[in-house]
Enzyme design. Structure first.
Site, mmCIF file in Angstrom:
data_model
loop_
_atom_site.group_PDB
_atom_site.id
_atom_site.type_symbol
_atom_site.label_atom_id
_atom_site.label_comp_id
_atom_site.label_asym_id
_atom_site.label_seq_id
_atom_site.Cartn_x
_atom_site.Cartn_y
_atom_site.Cartn_z
ATOM 1 C CE1 TYR A 56 -53.565 4.382 -23.427
ATOM 2 C CE2 TYR A 56 -51.712 3.287 -22.368
ATOM 3 C CZ TYR A 56 -53.005 3.777 -22.320
ATOM 4 O OH TYR A 56 -53.736 3.665 -21.171
ATOM 5 C CG LEU A 85 -72.358 -10.863 -1.845
ATOM 6 C CD1 LEU A 85 -73.355 -11.654 -0.993
ATOM 7 C CD2 LEU A 85 -72.121 -11.539 -3.172
ATOM 8 N N PRO A 104 -67.616 -3.337 -19.233
ATOM 9 C CG PRO A 104 -67.724 -3.578 -21.546
ATOM 10 C CD PRO A 104 -68.192 -4.214 -20.266
ATOM 11 C CD GLU A 159 -52.920 3.266 -18.095
ATOM 12 O OE1 GLU A 159 -52.076 2.752 -18.870
ATOM 13 O OE2 GLU A 159 -54.052 3.620 -18.468
#
EC number: 1.14.12.17
Length: 396
Positions: A95, A276, A392, A137
């Site tokens: 980050y 599916l 995305p 997270e």
């Protein structure tokens, strides 16, 4: 600490973001990969080529700036992204890298508008957002590691079986190399797997829906072969053509915020193409638990040759109150419950639990939008429509 002045300043830059559009994030990714090429082992480089990831990141930044004073609006999107990040094993230090290149991108693209006040506001805003993701997270990592069979970081698995399911879909069963148990998952969640395909410059990490009920011992994914050029299908073609029984992959614990929630109500599972796969996990879980409520399984695909798990699903009718309807784009056969063309819910609406059912959708974006609009028109409340998308994040 994010002050009111920071919030006001960030919101004032929204017109600037809008005028620049995805060019901001395109520049950001080029800059980041130039200075930190090791991140090419993490990011899906196919999405970089197609423009999907830069567009998704721009939309996320714009949404954050717009709702920075009311972040509860973004809770669902934040959770979806956080789950996805854990399947890549994203760590806090990454980050910092992303934040640095985002700030420098804004400085380089808008040097006149990017004053000290604007920089200070965006640094604080990004710090707040990164902190939110890092906390969520971290909690997800700890939660999974604490479960029976849980683990942290990537864990090695071998291919225990490889089974064609249709013309385009093949199932892979993975067993852990260490012989230990694996954690359960919620039907609908996915597995993040990592490989380094022969001849590839970088590692590839992809997420595939788990396609059967959990068993504490193995995981199964079912993968569609995608386009064969360098714009799509790098991983799926490698899995189909080169990954065989006995070969190894690495995997993170299952993740995903799309999963079945048992409300003891009728359930409608609607899928298009390889969408599916999470529905198989749900159906097999229902059968394993002898789910007492009616279950409706609606599937659409190109033709019979591309219809995966058809016989298996029909075999579940003996253990579930299961209604099956199928749409083929092309077919020359007439069968009960089989229709030609696009999925049209009007033809079966009388049998659907419009007033009290829970509807789960998975498939390509266009298919999802088409079906969701039909459900809303029929009277299904939006909060009873749950969906999973490929690639995305986008909105349906």
């Amino acid at each position: 600490m994010l002050s009111q002045q920071h919030i006001d300043t960030v919101k004032s830059t929204i017109p600037l973001l809008a005028s620049a559009g995805p060019a901001i994030t395109e520049h950001f990714y080029k800059r980041m990969f130039l200075h930190n090429p090791e991140l090419k082992h993490v990011f899906n480089m196919t999405h970089q080529k197609t423009g999907g990831q830069p567009a998704a990141l721009f939309n996320a930044i714009a949404a954050y700036a717009t709702h920075i004073d009311n972040l509860e609006v973004l809770t669902s999107a934040v959770m979806r992204i956080a789950h996805k990040h854990t399947s890549f094993n994203i760590q806090p230090d990454q980050y910092d890298i992303v934040g640095h290149h985002l700030i420098e991108t804004l400085r380089e693209l808008a040097p006149d508008a990017f004053t000290k006040d604007v920089e200070e506001a965006w640094v604080a805003a990004y710090g707040q957002l990164a902190g939110i993701f890092i906390k969520i997270e971290s909690d997800l990592y700890k939660e999974r590691a604490a479960q029976a069979g849980g683990w942290t970081d990537f864990r090695r698995f071998r291919v225990a079986s490889k089974t064609p399911e249709s013309d385009l879909v093949t199932s892979f069963v993975f067993e852990p190399i260490d012989g230990g148990p694996v954690i359960d998952y919620l039907p609908g969640q996915y597995l993040g797997i990592k490989l380094h395909p022969k001849g590839n410059e970088y590692d590839e990490i992809r997420q595939y829906s788990l396609s059967t009920a959990p068993n504490n011992q193995t995981y199964r994914i079912s993968v569609k072969r995608e386009g064969s050029d360098d714009m799509a299908g790098v991983m799926s073609n490698y899995l189909h053509d080169h990954l065989n029984v006995g070969d190894e992959i690495e995997a993170m614990p299952p993740a995903g915020d799309f999963f079945f929630e048992d409300k003891q109500t009728p359930v409608v599972l609607i899928s298009g193409g390889v969408g599916l796969t999470p529905m198989q996990a749900m159906l097999n879980t229902f059968a394993k638990q002898s789910y007492a409520q009616p279950v409706h399984y609606l599937h659409a695909c190109a033709n019979q040759g591309q219809h995966s798990f058809k016989s298996h699903v029909n075999g579940l009718k003996g253990s579930l109150a299961l209604n099956v309807h199928t749409w083929y784009e092309q077919t020359d056969k007439t069968e009960e419950g089989v229709y030609q063309g696009n999925m049209q819910l009007d033809v079966i609406k009388e049998g659907l639990p419009i007033s009290n059912g829970e509807f789960y959708l998975c498939g390509p974006v266009g298919f999802m939008m088409f079906v969701k609009q039909q459900l809303l028109t029929l009277g299904v409340e939006a909060d009873r429509i749950h969906y999973e998308l490929f690639g995305p994040h986008k909105d349906v």
